[in-house]
Each structure stands twice: as structure tokens, then as C-alpha cells.
Design a protein around this motif. Sequence first.
Motif, PDB file in Angstrom:
ATOM      1  N   GLU A   1       0.817  -1.214   0.000  1.00  0.00           N
ATOM      2  CA  GLU A   1       0.000   0.000   0.000  1.00  0.00           C
ATOM      3  C   GLU A   1       0.851   1.265   0.000  1.00  0.00           C
ATOM      4  O   GLU A   1       0.356   2.351  -0.286  1.00  0.00           O
ATOM      5  CB  GLU A   1      -0.927   0.007   1.219  1.00  0.00           C
ATOM      6  CG  GLU A   1      -2.283  -0.559   0.874  1.00  0.00           C
ATOM      7  CD  GLU A   1      -2.727  -1.648   1.826  1.00  0.00           C
ATOM      8  OE1 GLU A   1      -3.830  -1.510   2.345  1.00  0.00           O
ATOM      9  OE2 GLU A   1      -1.958  -2.610   2.068  1.00  0.00           O
ATOM     10  N   LEU A   2       2.131   1.073   0.369  1.00  0.00           N
ATOM     11  CA  LEU A   2       3.035   2.219   0.377  1.00  0.00           C
ATOM     12  C   LEU A   2       4.455   1.707   0.224  1.00  0.00           C
ATOM     13  O   LEU A   2       4.774   0.595   0.636  1.00  0.00           O
ATOM     14  CB  LEU A   2       2.877   2.997   1.698  1.00  0.00           C
ATOM     15  CG  LEU A   2       3.676   4.286   1.868  1.00  0.00           C
ATOM     16  CD1 LEU A   2       2.777   5.378   2.418  1.00  0.00           C
ATOM     17  CD2 LEU A   2       4.859   4.106   2.786  1.00  0.00           C
ATOM     18  N   ILE A   3       5.292   2.531  -0.399  1.00  0.00           N
ATOM     19  CA  ILE A   3       6.693   2.118  -0.573  1.00  0.00           C
ATOM     20  C   ILE A   3       7.612   3.165   0.039  1.00  0.00           C
ATOM     21  O   ILE A   3       7.445   4.365  -0.194  1.00  0.00           O
ATOM     22  CB  ILE A   3       7.044   1.910  -2.061  1.00  0.00           C
ATOM     23  CG1 ILE A   3       6.145   0.839  -2.687  1.00  0.00           C
ATOM     24  CG2 ILE A   3       8.515   1.523  -2.224  1.00  0.00           C
ATOM     25  CD1 ILE A   3       6.286   0.689  -4.185  1.00  0.00           C
TER      26      ILE A   3
ATOM     27  N   ASP B   1       5.867  10.721  -3.950  1.00  0.00           N
ATOM     28  CA  ASP B   1       4.825  11.473  -3.251  1.00  0.00           C
ATOM     29  C   ASP B   1       5.397  12.339  -2.141  1.00  0.00           C
ATOM     30  O   ASP B   1       4.866  13.386  -1.821  1.00  0.00           O
ATOM     31  CB  ASP B   1       3.793  10.495  -2.685  1.00  0.00           C
ATOM     32  CG  ASP B   1       3.112   9.732  -3.796  1.00  0.00           C
ATOM     33  OD1 ASP B   1       2.018  10.131  -4.193  1.00  0.00           O
ATOM     34  OD2 ASP B   1       3.720   8.759  -4.298  1.00  0.00           O
ATOM     35  N   ASP B   2       6.483  11.852  -1.566  1.00  0.00           N
ATOM     36  CA  ASP B   2       7.088  12.619  -0.485  1.00  0.00           C
ATOM     37  C   ASP B   2       8.522  12.150  -0.316  1.00  0.00           C
ATOM     38  O   ASP B   2       8.914  11.136  -0.899  1.00  0.00           O
ATOM     39  CB  ASP B   2       6.303  12.398   0.823  1.00  0.00           C
ATOM     40  CG  ASP B   2       6.402  13.631   1.729  1.00  0.00           C
ATOM     41  OD1 ASP B   2       7.338  14.426   1.554  1.00  0.00           O
ATOM     42  OD2 ASP B   2       5.521  13.780   2.600  1.00  0.00           O
TER      43      ASP B   2
ATOM     44  N   LYS C   1       1.608   7.825   7.667  1.00  0.00           N
ATOM     45  CA  LYS C   1       0.190   7.914   8.073  1.00  0.00           C
ATOM     46  C   LYS C   1      -0.566   8.848   7.150  1.00  0.00           C
ATOM     47  O   LYS C   1      -1.682   8.554   6.701  1.00  0.00           O
ATOM     48  CB  LYS C   1       0.100   8.461   9.503  1.00  0.00           C
ATOM     49  CG  LYS C   1       0.185   7.376  10.551  1.00  0.00           C
ATOM     50  CD  LYS C   1      -0.077   7.970  11.910  1.00  0.00           C
ATOM     51  CE  LYS C   1       1.185   8.007  12.736  1.00  0.00           C
ATOM     52  NZ  LYS C   1       1.014   8.736  13.992  1.00  0.00           N
ATOM     53  N   ASN C   2       0.069   9.953   6.843  1.00  0.00           N
ATOM     54  CA  ASN C   2      -0.533  10.961   6.002  1.00  0.00           C
ATOM     55  C   ASN C   2      -0.852  10.408   4.610  1.00  0.00           C
ATOM     56  O   ASN C   2      -1.958  10.584   4.092  1.00  0.00           O
ATOM     57  CB  ASN C   2       0.422  12.149   5.916  1.00  0.00           C
ATOM     58  CG  ASN C   2      -0.211  13.336   5.243  1.00  0.00           C
ATOM     59  OD1 ASN C   2      -1.428  13.482   5.289  1.00  0.00           O
ATOM     60  ND2 ASN C   2       0.598  14.155   4.625  1.00  0.00           N
TER      61      ASN C   2
ATOM     62  N   GLU D   1      -4.496   8.106   7.079  1.00  0.00           N
ATOM     63  CA  GLU D   1      -4.941   7.638   8.387  1.00  0.00           C
ATOM     64  C   GLU D   1      -4.744   8.767   9.382  1.00  0.00           C
ATOM     65  O   GLU D   1      -3.738   9.469   9.336  1.00  0.00           O
ATOM     66  CB  GLU D   1      -4.084   6.456   8.851  1.00  0.00           C
ATOM     67  CG  GLU D   1      -4.165   5.265   7.950  1.00  0.00           C
ATOM     68  CD  GLU D   1      -3.071   4.265   8.293  1.00  0.00           C
ATOM     69  OE1 GLU D   1      -2.134   4.634   9.017  1.00  0.00           O
ATOM     70  OE2 GLU D   1      -3.191   3.136   7.838  1.00  0.00           O
ATOM     71  N   GLY D   2      -5.676   8.891  10.233  1.00  0.00           N
ATOM     72  CA  GLY D   2      -5.509   9.861  11.310  1.00  0.00           C
ATOM     73  C   GLY D   2      -4.515   9.321  12.316  1.00  0.00           C
ATOM     74  O   GLY D   2      -3.559   9.970  12.703  1.00  0.00           O
ATOM     75  N   ASP D   3      -4.707   8.086  12.667  1.00  0.00           N
ATOM     76  CA  ASP D   3      -3.868   7.428  13.665  1.00  0.00           C
ATOM     77  C   ASP D   3      -3.318   6.144  13.078  1.00  0.00           C
ATOM     78  O   ASP D   3      -3.920   5.556  12.203  1.00  0.00           O
ATOM     79  CB  ASP D   3      -4.703   7.070  14.895  1.00  0.00           C
ATOM     80  CG  ASP D   3      -4.918   8.282  15.774  1.00  0.00           C
ATOM     81  OD1 ASP D   3      -6.091   8.597  16.030  1.00  0.00           O
ATOM     82  OD2 ASP D   3      -3.919   8.931  16.133  1.00  0.00           O
TER      83      ASP D   3
END
Lengths: 130, 429
Positions: free
Chosen positions: A48-50, A100-101, A117-118, A122-124
Motif C-alpha cells: 500500500e506504500l513504498i 509522493d514525499d 500515516k498521512n 490515516e488519522g492514527d
Amino acid sequence: MAKKILLVDDETDIVTLVSSRLKASGYDVITAIDGMEALDKARKEKPELILLDVMLPKLDGFKVCHILKFDDNFKDIPIIMFTARAGEKDSKIAYESKADDYVTKPFEPTVLLSKVKNLLKEGDPIKPQK
Amino acid sequence: MAHYKGKFNFGKVSATAVELVFWFVVISTAIFINLSPKVFSDTKPILLVVLYIAFLAFILKRGLSQIASPRKKTLFIITVIICTLFPFLLIGARAGRIAIFYYMPLAFSISMACLIIMVPRVYIITVVGISLFILSEVFQGIYMDSRMRLRFPIETMRTFSMTVTAIFAYYLYKKEMGMRSELKALNEKLKLFDAMKSNFIANISHELRTPLTSIKNAAVLLNRKTEKSVQPITISDKELLDIILSNVDRQVRLVNGLLDLAKIESGKLKVARCLVDIGKIAAEVANSLKMQADVKDVKITAEIEPDLPMVYASADQIAEVYTNLLDNAIKYTRDSGRVILRISSSSAGLKSVIEDNGAGIAPEDIGKLFDKFKRLEDMVEHKSEGTGLGLVIAKEIVESHGGKIWVESKPGSGSKLIFTLSHGLRKGD
């Protein structure tokens, strides 16, 4: 279900540390130590993220990012680059390869986590089952 | 002369050439007017003098803007004035023959002064030009008949002298241009070197940040573990501390590498020397490295010839050479291998051989061993355990002692690092 994050760095210490930190925050972490393996795992495991280091053997992080971002099947996977070079060059390339960042080494673990998280919207962080 | 540059976009040299042509046309016109008897009048000499002064001013201004040192500026002014006044002086010597006030003074001064601007070795050209001019004047005297008429076309002589001067000047100019292109190539090389350095600095900053990242992350995790309330961290305290320690070591190694580099760069390798027993130094170094060799189960043996002659050298630096070479050999020898240090003496000097039975070095890699930048590249790419600069430093030291260092190796059958030092007193070093 825990979200899957692909962590790519050729520094085993960093892999160990960051993955244990991410695991502690409830993420499922898979790792790769070079650019080719990163591409392989990204395609097979669909994380879901790298988290991607720039200086990687075989294929550098920018190229990995570029390849994934120009592939319709994977372009939606958010990518955070680890840059370490001083100066703006890296951040510029990170931007151009459509990451993305990015975080600059030595990064603050909490900063990295909040960026993760961002991007996962997700908030948390997901709390592990107690 | 901005209008030339603006229109045609010439380089600096082309602009000079355009100026030359411009002045040549102006002066030729003046000469043409002066030469034609039909339009002869008393104002002509004045016209030429005005042109001469204008031209002199232009040459001085143009030339002085290109010369930096005050001494050369003075020389330039003197040369230009002598060059341009010389023909007038000759004319003055032949009083009453004002008709000769054509062609030569201005044309000569034009060619001279233009060449002065374009060619730095102005004195040679001046000498050649003036000699030819005098020669043509002498010829003029010889071939003048009793009625002061020229038997020999003196203009041909003058044109010839000027042509020869111009060709000579052109040759020097070409040579100068060749030198400039050499300088340019050198400059390009330096630029490349500079780029390599910048790149190295960028890489080293990456390298310095990497261990810091590990240290920081490990410390943060350790810190978190003390707070019982948060999620459990699977990694043990011991592991975290090990990571911190190994990364601190790595950082130290990197910083040492940078210091080594600085050592090579600043040429600080010339230190006080005295007569030393290199056999003793080598044996001490080999002894101190035994432990390191034992860890890898590498057998290290020293075969040092007894009664070696003393060498005029720096003991610390020679110790560093042996340390670096032996350390290197141990590092690249497979486990349970062997490293042999041999020192022998001959009339040519002392020869030290450090032999290992490691993997050996491919012929194409031998050259890279002593290449500072290659080593640094490897260092940042983690290809070598240490800083990789040991051999580079060894080479610097050996060469600063007037010795030679080289490698003999075949892939698969180990390698030999050999260096020589001449013995006896060498106070000149």
C-alpha cells in the motif's frame, strides 16, 4: 488487516530499525535490498506504500520510483523517498520522478511515521490487537 | 569596437582581425591618396600624422586593456612607440625627402601594432620586422642612381619585408593559439576533477548521514522501549546497541578516510626523517596485526633478511605503509589463508614484498588500486571494508621517499605488493 509497506534500503541496519518501528505501529512490512528486488516485490506483493532509498544497488531509487509511477497498475502506490545528499538536487529529482514525499537522512522516525500515516490517509496508526 | 561584435558575433580574436582589416583599409586609402601625384598637396603629411596619432592611441588602448602586469604595460608602450616612430626617425635622417613620408611608416606601424596585440612574443617580431625594414632601406640606397631615382622597385622590397614579418607573426600566432587550446584542455581536465570532487562530497555527505540515520533510529527505539505504555518493539536492547556501536565505528572509519584524504591532498606527508631500521619496524607492524589475522585464521609470517642497511626515512610513515599493505593483504585473503612479508636488500635498495594467497586482482583492476577517486567511489559504494585509501596513502609515502610501489597479481593465485626504498643517507629528500 494491517497495511502492507514495502521498505527498500540496502542498509540492513536501517531496514531492521525502520521495519521494527513500523511493525510496532501495526504495519505489515516487507523489505527489499536493491532496486530490482524492489520492483519485483512491488509487482508481486502490491504494497500500500513504498519507502524507497535513493542509493540502491542495481537500480537506483529514482529509477524504481519512475518505473512504478509510469505504470498504470502501480502509479497509485504512494512512494516516500529517503534522500541523503545535501542540497536540493535530490529533492528535485524526487519530485521529478513523481515520488509522493521524501525524507532526508538522518530522518526523525516520528516524521517518517507521520508522513506514512498521512499518505495512507490515516488519522492514527493502526493499533495492534490487544 | 562593439559594432563589429554586434553584427557578426565574432570571437575576441576575430574581432581583432576585423579591426586590423578596418585600419588597413583606412590607411591604404590614405596611402593611395598620398601616392598619386595628381592629388598631391601640402596637407597630406598632416593627414597622415593625424591618422598615425589616432592609430597609436587605438593600439595603446586596445593593447593595454589586455595586459595585466604594470611592467609589461610599460614595455608595451615603449615597444609600440619605437615600432611606430622608427620609420619616421629614418625619414628624419634623410632630410628633405618628404616624399618618402608615405607607405612605410603607417603601414609598418599598423602591421607591427596589430601583431603586437595578437601575438605575445612581440619582441621577436619587432626585431625581424625592423631588420627587414632596414634591409629594404639599405637596398634602396644601393639601388638609387645619381638622380635619386630608384633602380629597384623599393615598394616590392617593403612589401616583401612586411609579408615575411606577417607570415612569421602568423606562425607565432598559430603557435600561441595551440598553447591556448592546450590550456583550454587542461582547464577542462581541472573542471572534470572539480566535478569529481563535488560529486565525491555529495556522496560522502550521503555516506555520513547513513550511519547517523541508523544511530538515531536505534536510539529512538531504545528510548521508546523505556516507555512501557506504547506498542512492543520486537528488537532487543542488545541488537539496538550493536547497531549503534557498529554504525559509530562506520562513521569513525568514514571520518578517518576523509582525514586520510586530507593528508594526501595537503601533501603533509613530508615529515622529519632519520636513519631507521625498516626490518624492525616491519616486524613490529606484523606482530601488531597478528590478532587481526588470527580472527580470520590467516597465517602471517615475516621473512626479514638480517642486518638490513638503515634507511633514511620517517619511521611513522614507513610503519603506516607496512600497516596499510599488511592490513590490506589480510583483508583480501580468504579465511585460513596466508600472508608473507619478505624484506631483502640488494645494491638497488631494499625490496619489501607482501604476498597473499587471496583471490588475486584482475589485470584491469590493478591500475585502479592506487587511484584515489576509484577507491573513494568504492568506499561510498560499500565495495570495501575500510576507507580503501590505505594503498593510495602507501603509494604517496613510498613515492615521497623516492621509492616505487607496484602490484603483481594473477586472478586466482594471490597477489604481491612490492615496494622499494633506496638505502643510505638521502638528505636531499
